[in-house]
Design a protein around this motif. Structure first.
Motif, short mmCIF file in Angstrom:
data_model
loop_
_atom_site.label_atom_id
_atom_site.label_comp_id
_atom_site.label_asym_id
_atom_site.label_seq_id
_atom_site.Cartn_x
_atom_site.Cartn_y
_atom_site.Cartn_z
N GLY A 239 30.10 68.23 51.03
CA GLY A 239 30.04 68.31 52.49
C GLY A 239 30.26 66.97 53.16
O GLY A 239 30.01 66.85 54.36
N VAL A 240 30.72 65.95 52.42
CA VAL A 240 30.93 64.62 52.98
C VAL A 240 32.38 64.51 53.44
O VAL A 240 33.31 64.91 52.72
CB VAL A 240 30.61 63.53 51.94
N PHE A 254 31.46 69.26 61.72
CA PHE A 254 31.44 69.71 60.32
C PHE A 254 30.27 69.17 59.50
O PHE A 254 29.93 69.77 58.48
CB PHE A 254 32.75 69.31 59.63
N ASP A 255 29.66 68.06 59.92
CA ASP A 255 28.60 67.48 59.10
C ASP A 255 27.42 68.44 59.02
O ASP A 255 27.02 69.07 60.01
CB ASP A 255 28.14 66.14 59.68
N GLY A 256 26.85 68.50 57.82
CA GLY A 256 25.69 69.35 57.61
C GLY A 256 26.01 70.82 57.40
O GLY A 256 25.09 71.64 57.33
N ARG A 257 27.26 71.18 57.28
CA ARG A 257 27.65 72.58 57.09
C ARG A 257 28.21 72.77 55.69
O ARG A 257 28.90 71.89 55.16
CB ARG A 257 28.70 73.01 58.12
N THR A 258 27.92 73.94 55.15
CA THR A 258 28.50 74.31 53.86
C THR A 258 29.87 74.91 54.14
O THR A 258 29.99 76.09 54.50
CB THR A 258 27.60 75.31 53.13
N ILE A 259 30.89 74.08 53.98
CA ILE A 259 32.22 74.46 54.44
C ILE A 259 32.77 75.65 53.67
O ILE A 259 33.50 76.49 54.24
CB ILE A 259 33.17 73.25 54.35
N ASP A 260 32.43 75.78 52.40
CA ASP A 260 33.00 76.89 51.63
C ASP A 260 32.49 78.25 52.10
O ASP A 260 33.02 79.28 51.68
CB ASP A 260 32.74 76.70 50.13
N ASN A 261 31.48 78.28 53.00
CA ASN A 261 31.03 79.56 53.56
C ASN A 261 31.96 80.08 54.65
O ASN A 261 31.82 81.22 55.11
CB ASN A 261 29.62 79.42 54.16
N TYR A 262 32.90 79.25 55.08
CA TYR A 262 33.79 79.62 56.17
C TYR A 262 35.22 79.83 55.70
O TYR A 262 36.16 79.68 56.47
CB TYR A 262 33.75 78.55 57.27
N MET A 263 35.35 80.20 54.44
CA MET A 263 36.68 80.50 53.91
C MET A 263 37.22 81.83 54.42
O MET A 263 38.43 82.01 54.58
CB MET A 263 36.66 80.51 52.37
#
Length: 589
Positions: A239-240, A254-263
């Motif tokens: 997440g960096v 985007f910081d602090g978010r689990t980006i792979d949850n928004y695929m």
């Protein structure tokens, strides 16, 4: 002046038109305020029923439009996500090419003997490779313990064994990208691309590292997606943020978010100014990175929001417009002609059968048919009324002729009695005179019938006055008869004969032939409710002459009328009361 005359004419026409509109409104309000026009239920109205039918007919279409708007909103979300993912993939293509190029360069260098042996020519080989790659800041060969054995640029530190990126790279089998950091050599932001090296026995034997200029990646991302259009960032699996076209904005979103949850779905975030952003993410192949891209929600769904709102507002407007149009159309097409037909029927009900509904030619065909039917009905009623009037006039004439002939016949009988009375003995003359008075009373009744304008009723005041004149002129009676009765008191014609004979008997009973002065008799007639009351008052005491209580004729006539006779005697006067129903059973009141 001509102009003043025209203005005055226009004002008069405007005032007349306004008066007609107000009169029409009052008439219409009177119709609907009447008991017949009052709705018995909510749907007891043509307008309301038509509006309900139209509403039921329009609702499926309106619901379909609203459902289409919801589906369009859902489809717009999917399209927006796909568009963002495509934009993210396009923006990351150049970064992916840089990483692939860096990997290819390092793959080529690992096969160079000068580099693997870390001899005197190693630095020159790495320096040549570094100069040939525009995005590279430095290339180094590191042994398995983290010692920098060879570098394209002079190193200030000879060991990287304690670095987190180096410890993570020792456990990898392929090319990896480290986090963003400050280069100790160039003092600029870099990304470390690491290619692990393994010996013949497959044991980790060091690595080749390339310092990729992070500013170059940022510039590539800015060229692909300008910050004014959107925010794009490369983010590692922790997440960096690795690179972006707008670092501060990317950190806020985007910081602090689990980006792979928004695929597979859109994300929502707000910046420091409170503006809403929508973002999506896609993986960057083979390098353990994700690319995330965000655009302002207002810009992304601008036309979609408009179309969705249009899909909801348009059906509502359509329903409201349809109901208003139906309300006005009912007034113009239905109600105004119903009111006109009602006015026509009121005119016909008043007996003006010559009236013609001239405005009906402008009405719809159904109302024209109804108007012609009402007009034909009025003509038929007029013809039947004329026939009834003719028949009634003929019947009235016949009845009057009958009464006239009866009167003449009774007068002939009275004349014969008068001729016969000359030879009657004095002892029988009083009875003979009373008989003649009774016959004259019957003649008076039929003369009143003959002269009456209305054949079904007789005016009591007129009848009593005619009887008073007759009784005052009787040869053997001395009486002054006064009548007190209202002009409005009437009785059915079949009451006239017994009433006249009853009055004759009462008056003859209250008078005496040998009186020194005429007896004053007052006949008072009154109609109270459904009872007719007749009171005969004499100005002198009866003194034994009042034998009505013993007379059968007076009681018989009163019983025939359905009443009774009450005698009241005093020292100075006498009074006889008679009361009976003004209408017999079975007769109209």
């Amino acid at each position: 002046m001509p102009g003043c005359g025209r203005v005055w004419t226009e004002l008069c026409m405007s005032s007349r038109r306004r008066a007609l509109v107000e009169a029409w409104g009052r008439e219409r309000a009177a119709i609907f305020a009447s008991a017949v026009g009052q709705p018995r239920s909510l749907l007891d109205s043509v307008r309301r029923r038509l509006m309900l039918v139209i509403l039921i007919a329009v609702l499926p279409l309106a619901s379909a439009c609203m459902l289409q708007g919801l589906l369009q909103l859902r489809r717009a979300g999917e399209d927006a996500q796909q568009s963002l993912v495509q934009s993210a993939a396009a923006a990351a293509a150049s970064a992916r090419n840089i990483f692939s190029s860096a990997e290819n360069v390092l793959q080529a260098l690992k096969n160079a003997n000068d580099v693997r042996d870390a001899n005197a020519d190693c630095q020159a080989t790495l320096a040549g490779a570094n100069l040939s790659v525009l995005f590279s800041s430095n290339i180094a060969y590191i042994d398995k313990n983290g010692q920098v054995l060879c570098s394209a640029l002079p190193q200030t530190q000879s060991s990287v064994g304690d670095r987190k990126w180096w410890l993570a790279a020792r456990n990898e089998r392929g090319f990896t990208i480290g986090p963003r950091q400050i280069s100790p050599v160039t003092r600029s932001d870099i990304l470390v691309g690491i290619l692990p090296l393994f010996g013949a026995d497959g044991v980790f034997d060091g690595a080749l590292a390339m310092a990729i200029n992070a500013a170059s990646l940022d510039n590539l991302l800015r060229e692909a997606v300008p910050p004014s259009v959107g925010v794009v960032a490369l983010i590692n699996d922790k997440g960096v943020q690795v690179a972006s076209n707008a670092a501060d904005a990317a950190s806020q979103l985007f910081d602090g978010r689990t980006i792979d949850n928004y695929m597979e779905r859109l994300g929502e975030a707000k910046d420091a100014q409170g503006r809403a952003w929508s973002f999506a993410a896609a993986p960057l192949e083979r390098h353990g990175l994700f690319v995330a891209i965000a655009r302002p929600t207002a810009d992304l769904f601008r036309w979609t929001t408009f179309h969705v709102l249009l899909g909801f507002v348009l059906p509502v407007v359509m329903v409201v417009f349809t109901l208003v149009a139906m309300w006005l159309a009912t007034d113009r097409i239905v109600l105004q002609w119903l009111l006109y037909i009602r006015r026509v029927t009121v005119v016909y009900a008043q007996g003006h059968y010559g009236f013609r509904p001239t405005r009906m030619h402008r009405a719809p065909s159904e109302f024209r048919v109804l108007g012609h039917a009402i007009e034909d009905m009025a003509l038929a009623v007029r013809e039947r009324d004329n026939r009834l009037r003719e028949g009634l006039a003929e019947k009235t004439a016949l009845v009057r002729e009958i009464h006239h002939r009866i009167k003449n016949s009774l007068q002939v009988v009275v004349s014969l009695l008068s001729l016969y009375g000359a030879g009657v003995a004095p002892a029988d003359r009083p009875r003979f005179e009373r008989l003649r008075v009774r016959m004259n009373s019957l003649a008076v009744v039929h003369r009143v019938f003959y002269e009456a304008a209305e054949g079904s009723e007789v005016r009591v005041r007129e009848l009593l006055r005619e009887l008073a004149v007759l009784l005052e002129g009787a040869s053997d009676r001395s009486a002054a008869v006064l009548v007190e009765a209202g002009d409005e008191i009437t009785l059915p014609t079949d009451f006239a004969v017994p009433l006249a004979l009853l009055v004759t008997e009462i008056v003859m009973a209250l008078t005496r032939p040998d009186a020194a002065r005429p007896v004053r008799i007052t006949l008072k007639a009154a109609l109270q409710g459904g009872t007719f009351e007749l009171v005969a008052e004499a100005s002198e005491p009866a003194e034994g002459r009042l034998d009505v209580g013993k007379a059968d004729l007076a009681h018989g006539f009163a019983g025939q009328l359905g009443g009774s006779v009450l005698v009241e005697e005093a020292e100075d006067c006498a009074r006889i009361r008679t009361a009976f129903p003004a209408r017999k059973r079975g007769m109209a009141g």
